[in-house]
Design a protein around this motif. Structure first.
Motif, short mmCIF file in Angstrom:
data_model
loop_
_atom_site.label_atom_id
_atom_site.label_comp_id
_atom_site.label_asym_id
_atom_site.label_seq_id
_atom_site.Cartn_x
_atom_site.Cartn_y
_atom_site.Cartn_z
N VAL A 3 23.43 11.05 -13.83
CA VAL A 3 23.93 9.75 -14.27
C VAL A 3 25.22 9.46 -13.50
O VAL A 3 26.19 10.21 -13.59
CB VAL A 3 24.21 9.72 -15.78
N PHE A 4 25.18 8.40 -12.73
CA PHE A 4 26.35 7.95 -11.98
C PHE A 4 26.93 6.78 -12.76
O PHE A 4 26.51 5.63 -12.59
CB PHE A 4 25.96 7.56 -10.56
N TRP A 5 27.85 7.10 -13.66
CA TRP A 5 28.31 6.12 -14.63
C TRP A 5 29.01 4.93 -13.98
O TRP A 5 28.71 3.78 -14.29
CB TRP A 5 29.23 6.80 -15.65
N LYS A 6 29.93 5.19 -13.08
CA LYS A 6 30.69 4.10 -12.46
C LYS A 6 29.78 3.19 -11.66
O LYS A 6 30.02 1.99 -11.55
CB LYS A 6 31.80 4.65 -11.58
N GLN A 7 28.73 3.75 -11.07
CA GLN A 7 27.81 2.96 -10.25
C GLN A 7 26.64 2.41 -11.07
O GLN A 7 25.76 1.75 -10.53
CB GLN A 7 27.28 3.81 -9.10
N ARG A 8 26.61 2.72 -12.37
CA ARG A 8 25.57 2.23 -13.28
C ARG A 8 24.16 2.58 -12.78
O ARG A 8 23.27 1.75 -12.72
CB ARG A 8 25.68 0.71 -13.50
N LEU A 9 24.00 3.87 -12.41
CA LEU A 9 22.73 4.31 -11.83
C LEU A 9 22.31 5.64 -12.45
O LEU A 9 23.12 6.56 -12.55
CB LEU A 9 22.89 4.48 -10.31
N VAL A 10 21.04 5.73 -12.86
CA VAL A 10 20.48 6.96 -13.40
C VAL A 10 19.35 7.43 -12.48
O VAL A 10 18.42 6.67 -12.21
CB VAL A 10 19.92 6.74 -14.82
N PHE A 11 19.47 8.66 -12.01
CA PHE A 11 18.46 9.24 -11.13
C PHE A 11 17.52 10.10 -11.97
O PHE A 11 17.93 11.12 -12.53
CB PHE A 11 19.14 10.09 -10.05
N LEU A 12 16.26 9.66 -12.10
CA LEU A 12 15.26 10.40 -12.85
C LEU A 12 14.52 11.35 -11.91
O LEU A 12 14.03 10.92 -10.86
CB LEU A 12 14.28 9.45 -13.53
N SER A 13 14.44 12.60 -12.30
CA SER A 13 13.93 13.65 -11.41
C SER A 13 12.44 13.91 -11.63
O SER A 13 12.05 14.71 -12.48
CB SER A 13 14.70 14.95 -11.65
N VAL A 14 11.61 13.24 -10.84
CA VAL A 14 10.17 13.50 -10.87
C VAL A 14 9.95 14.89 -10.26
O VAL A 14 10.40 15.15 -9.14
CB VAL A 14 9.39 12.44 -10.06
N PRO A 15 9.28 15.81 -10.97
CA PRO A 15 9.06 17.15 -10.42
C PRO A 15 8.32 17.11 -9.08
O PRO A 15 7.48 16.24 -8.85
CB PRO A 15 8.20 17.84 -11.49
N LYS A 16 8.65 18.04 -8.21
CA LYS A 16 8.00 18.23 -6.91
C LYS A 16 8.20 17.05 -5.96
O LYS A 16 7.33 16.72 -5.16
CB LYS A 16 6.50 18.52 -7.08
N THR A 17 9.36 16.40 -6.05
CA THR A 17 9.66 15.30 -5.12
C THR A 17 11.01 15.51 -4.42
O THR A 17 11.66 14.56 -4.01
CB THR A 17 9.67 13.94 -5.84
N GLY A 18 11.44 16.76 -4.31
CA GLY A 18 12.69 17.05 -3.61
C GLY A 18 13.93 16.79 -4.43
O GLY A 18 15.03 16.71 -3.88
N THR A 19 13.77 16.67 -5.74
CA THR A 19 14.92 16.30 -6.56
C THR A 19 15.97 17.40 -6.66
O THR A 19 17.15 17.11 -6.83
CB THR A 19 14.47 15.89 -7.97
N THR A 20 15.56 18.66 -6.54
CA THR A 20 16.54 19.75 -6.62
C THR A 20 17.54 19.65 -5.48
O THR A 20 18.75 19.83 -5.67
CB THR A 20 15.85 21.12 -6.62
N ALA A 21 17.07 19.33 -4.28
CA ALA A 21 17.97 19.18 -3.14
C ALA A 21 18.92 18.01 -3.34
O ALA A 21 20.12 18.10 -3.03
CB ALA A 21 17.16 18.99 -1.86
#
Length: 198
Positions: A3-21
């Protein structure tokens, strides 16, 4: 989830799409980092809508959060799951794909009652818009990284490099035409959603 609060952005991590990196590179810049348990790290849109969105709106008085996610080409996504479950440390468990061909894995995935080794969820279900209008604001293709990285760098105002993380074993994958046709028929929503990403 990031959650990037100041930028008002939430990154949802779909498994197996490179989200860990992505999470490794961007966690220092996030206001909230949810890395455990997996059910929250990989919270789908419906879980975000039920738990996190109301928290932001009621407790934090913020109703303008945007969501971002990455989707992988469906066959490639299943291939990543198949390879991931080839790892030695899960050998012998019901979720292991050792001794199972990719055709068998994908065929099992198309069934209504999937065996444990093929029960890996659905990207389309993960990203499915909610009846109240909550949806993914920004959706990017895993196979086309430059637009995603440019968006993140611009939106967050940071420069970063991605390192490969959580890489599955290398396994040759081939899918027979009959099984691919069955997958495309039974799981049409996956391909339809992927094709809408510009």
């Amino acid at each position: 989830m990031l959650v990037f609060w100041k930028q008002r952005l939430v990154f949802l991590s779909v498994p197996k799409t490179g989200t860990t990196a992505i999470e490794t590179a961007l966690a220092p810049h996030a206001g909230i980092v949810i890395s455990d348990p997996p059910e929250l790290k990989h919270a789908p849109l419906y879980r975000y809508n039920r738990f996190f969105r109301p928290m932001f709106e009621r407790a934090c008085k913020e109703d303008n959060m945007e969501t971002l996610a990455v989707m992988r080409e469906p066959i490639s996504w299943l291939g990543s799951w198949y390879r991931y479950r080839q790892r030695d440390f899960i050998k012998g468990r019901p979720t292991s794909t050792k001794g199972i061909t990719f055709d068998e894995f994908v065929d099992a995935y198309t069934r209504g009652d999937r065996p444990a080794y093929a029960n890996v969820g659905s990207q389309a279900k993960f990203l499915e818009p909610r009846p109240n209008g909550t949806q993914i604001t920004h959706l990017f293709r895993y196979e086309d990284q430059p637009p995603l990285l440019q968006f993140l760098k611009s939106r967050l105002g940071v420069d970063f490099e991605l390192e490969r993380k959580n890489v599955s074993p290398t396994v040759a994958l081939s899918l027979s035409p009959d099984i691919e046709a069955k997958l495309r028929r039974k799981c049409a929503a996956e391909f339809e959603l992927y094709d809408t990403i510009s």
